[in-house]
Design an enzyme around this catalytic site. Structure first.
Site, PDB file in Angstrom:
ATOM      1  N   HIS A  55     -15.047   1.028   6.793  1.00  0.00           N
ATOM      2  CA  HIS A  55     -14.368   0.398   5.667  1.00  0.00           C
ATOM      3  C   HIS A  55     -14.236  -1.080   6.035  1.00  0.00           C
ATOM      4  O   HIS A  55     -13.239  -1.536   6.587  1.00  0.00           O
ATOM      5  CB  HIS A  55     -12.988   1.024   5.443  1.00  0.00           C
TER       6      HIS A  55
ATOM      7  N   GLN B  49      -2.218 -10.003  10.654  1.00  0.00           N
ATOM      8  CA  GLN B  49      -2.934 -10.846  11.605  1.00  0.00           C
ATOM      9  C   GLN B  49      -2.330 -12.237  11.628  1.00  0.00           C
ATOM     10  O   GLN B  49      -2.046 -12.846  10.592  1.00  0.00           O
ATOM     11  CB  GLN B  49      -4.416 -10.916  11.233  1.00  0.00           C
TER      12      GLN B  49
ATOM     13  N   ARG C 153     -19.286   3.318  -7.409  1.00  0.00           N
ATOM     14  CA  ARG C 153     -19.509   4.142  -8.605  1.00  0.00           C
ATOM     15  C   ARG C 153     -19.109   3.408  -9.880  1.00  0.00           C
ATOM     16  O   ARG C 153     -19.764   3.537 -10.916  1.00  0.00           O
ATOM     17  CB  ARG C 153     -18.733   5.452  -8.477  1.00  0.00           C
TER      18      ARG C 153
ATOM     19  N   ARG D 196      -9.482 -10.180  16.292  1.00  0.00           N
ATOM     20  CA  ARG D 196      -9.361  -8.825  15.755  1.00  0.00           C
ATOM     21  C   ARG D 196      -8.911  -7.844  16.840  1.00  0.00           C
ATOM     22  O   ARG D 196      -8.134  -6.929  16.578  1.00  0.00           O
ATOM     23  CB  ARG D 196     -10.711  -8.393  15.174  1.00  0.00           C
TER      24      ARG D 196
ATOM     25  N   PRO E 169      -7.370  -2.073  10.636  1.00  0.00           N
ATOM     26  CA  PRO E 169      -8.688  -1.542  10.261  1.00  0.00           C
ATOM     27  C   PRO E 169      -8.688  -0.017  10.351  1.00  0.00           C
ATOM     28  O   PRO E 169      -8.499   0.546  11.425  1.00  0.00           O
ATOM     29  CB  PRO E 169      -9.651  -2.167  11.270  1.00  0.00           C
TER      30      PRO E 169
ATOM     31  N   VAL F 294       0.830  -1.209   0.000  1.00  0.00           N
ATOM     32  CA  VAL F 294       0.000   0.000   0.000  1.00  0.00           C
ATOM     33  C   VAL F 294       0.864   1.259   0.000  1.00  0.00           C
ATOM     34  O   VAL F 294       0.644   2.188  -0.783  1.00  0.00           O
ATOM     35  CB  VAL F 294      -0.961   0.002   1.212  1.00  0.00           C
TER      36      VAL F 294
ATOM     37  N   TYR G 138      13.001   8.931  10.233  1.00  0.00           N
ATOM     38  CA  TYR G 138      11.930   9.865  10.579  1.00  0.00           C
ATOM     39  C   TYR G 138      12.368  11.320  10.456  1.00  0.00           C
ATOM     40  O   TYR G 138      11.568  12.179  10.068  1.00  0.00           O
ATOM     41  CB  TYR G 138      11.431   9.592  11.999  1.00  0.00           C
TER      42      TYR G 138
ATOM     43  N   ASP H 259     -10.573   2.665  10.254  1.00  0.00           N
ATOM     44  CA  ASP H 259     -11.358   3.559  11.100  1.00  0.00           C
ATOM     45  C   ASP H 259     -10.830   3.561  12.536  1.00  0.00           C
ATOM     46  O   ASP H 259     -10.655   4.623  13.142  1.00  0.00           O
ATOM     47  CB  ASP H 259     -12.835   3.151  11.068  1.00  0.00           C
TER      48      ASP H 259
ATOM     49  N   SER I 288      -3.552   2.355   7.260  1.00  0.00           N
ATOM     50  CA  SER I 288      -3.438   1.047   7.914  1.00  0.00           C
ATOM     51  C   SER I 288      -4.810   0.536   8.331  1.00  0.00           C
ATOM     52  O   SER I 288      -5.646   1.292   8.819  1.00  0.00           O
ATOM     53  CB  SER I 288      -2.544   1.157   9.143  1.00  0.00           C
TER      54      SER I 288
ATOM     55  N   ASP J 132     -14.146   2.024  -1.353  1.00  0.00           N
ATOM     56  CA  ASP J 132     -15.462   1.385  -1.483  1.00  0.00           C
ATOM     57  C   ASP J 132     -16.399   2.242  -2.333  1.00  0.00           C
ATOM     58  O   ASP J 132     -17.170   1.730  -3.150  1.00  0.00           O
ATOM     59  CB  ASP J 132     -16.076   1.175  -0.093  1.00  0.00           C
ATOM     60  N   THR J 133     -16.314   3.558  -2.129  1.00  0.00           N
ATOM     61  CA  THR J 133     -17.119   4.489  -2.929  1.00  0.00           C
ATOM     62  C   THR J 133     -16.733   4.402  -4.399  1.00  0.00           C
ATOM     63  O   THR J 133     -17.606   4.410  -5.282  1.00  0.00           O
ATOM     64  CB  THR J 133     -16.946   5.920  -2.391  1.00  0.00           C
TER      65      THR J 133
ATOM     66  N   ARG K 277     -15.495   1.811  -5.909  1.00  0.00           N
ATOM     67  CA  ARG K 277     -16.012   0.530  -6.399  1.00  0.00           C
ATOM     68  C   ARG K 277     -17.511   0.629  -6.687  1.00  0.00           C
ATOM     69  O   ARG K 277     -17.987   0.133  -7.712  1.00  0.00           O
ATOM     70  CB  ARG K 277     -15.746  -0.562  -5.357  1.00  0.00           C
TER      71      ARG K 277
END
Length: 310
Positions: free
Chosen positions: A172, A79, A150, A85, A118, A11, A62, A120, A116, A145-146, A148
């Site tokens: 998400h 994980q 659309r 979770r 989850p 990512v 850094y 939210d 990163s 997701d939005t 996808r």
């Protein structure tokens, strides 16, 4: 604008590549616990820049993030087999304690852009550790997701997804809410547009698009292990909006004071993004079913955050 990326896995590196292709940063600095990985990605992406833009792609520690306007955090741990979770969240919270602390030491005036997962929960954790106001800690949220949603609507209606105004709200993740009631093509409702072009939005169509939007990540992960191109492009788009002070609307995550009766929870609703971060929060009109689904999503996320050891 100088942009930092902490965590240069798939990512983080995809975001760096997208930033370079779009030319929305003067410099991108890659930072990773594994410095050789950051160096390799920086070199590889830098070699693409003569074909794309004048963006400088470098790596460092850094301290090299000094004066960065935005820092993308894509760091975290995977994980483990049999791990819950909540256990994963606890380990990622420990990672964020160090990462966010170092970023704040070097560039306390930067905007944090969280990728990163989850996402939210990690956005809310980053808000706590950084001490920054909520509008300066932005999670990528449901921007992908939005996109996808659309894209699938555009394919069904045979119209450009860029002409579709439709959002995915909440988490998400599995509890995300597709806001069908407010979806538009231009100024025309999705249902009316479908009738006019001979592509009606039937219950079967809705169910299919909902499933494919919700399960897209699982399909991609099954085929190649992880998703990164879509979110990399989404992160670059958000950075571009910040740099240009666009005041563009995205479904990004941030700590929300109150949503459907749930207080202080990070989730996605449409938000105006500017040079200062989030300039405004938009709570769209939803039907009864969508409001209930958003309330469930918010409650789930708040519960997970409260269960995390900070």
């Amino acid at each position: 604008m100088k942009v930092g990326i902490v965590g240069t896995g798939m990512v983080g590196s995809a975001a760096a590549y997208a930033l370079g292709l779009r030319g929305v940063a003067s410099e991108v600095v890659l930072v990773d616990l594994h410095s050789a990985l950051a160096e390799a990605h920086a070199l590889d992406i830098a070699h693409a820049m003569p074909f794309a833009s004048g963006t400088s792609i470098v790596h460092g520690d850094y301290d090299r993030l000094q004066d960065a306007g935005v820092v993308i955090i894509a760091a975290g741990v995977a994980q483990r087999s049999g791990e819950t979770r909540t256990d994963l969240l606890d380990r990622n919270a420990a990672v964020f304690r160090t990462v966010v602390g170092e970023i704040m030491r070097v560039c306390p005036n930067s905007i944090l852009l969280i990728a990163s997962n989850p996402v939210d929960i990690m956005t809310q954790i980053a808000s706590v550790y950084s001490g920054l106001p909520a509008y300066r800690v932005i999670g990528s949220g449901t921007i992908l997701d939005t996109a996808r949603f659309r894209s699938l609507l555009g394919a069904h209606l045979r119209v450009s997804p860029r002409s579709i105004h439709a959002y995915v709200l909440g988490e998400h993740g599995d509890s995300q809410v597709l806001a069908w009631s407010g979806a538009r093509v231009g100024t025309v409702s999705i249902a009316l547009f479908g009738e006019q072009v001979g592509a009606p939005i039937t219950e079967t169509v809705r169910a299919t698009i909902d499933s494919e939007t919700r399960n897209a990540a699982y399909t991609i992960i099954k085929g190649k292990g992880s998703t990164y191109y879509g979110i990399g492009a989404g992160l670059a788009r958000i950075v571009g909006a910040i740099r240009q002070d666009e005041r563009a609307v995205f479904s990004v995550s941030s700590v929300t004071a109150l949503v459907e009766g749930v207080r202080d929870v990070a989730l996605s609703v449409p938000r105006v993004v500017s040079r200062e971060g989030i300039a405004a929060e938009l709570l769209p009109e939803l039907d009864t079913q969508e409001r209930s689904a958003l309330q469930r999503s918010a409650s789930l996320l708040r519960g997970l955050f409260e269960a995390t050891t900070l």
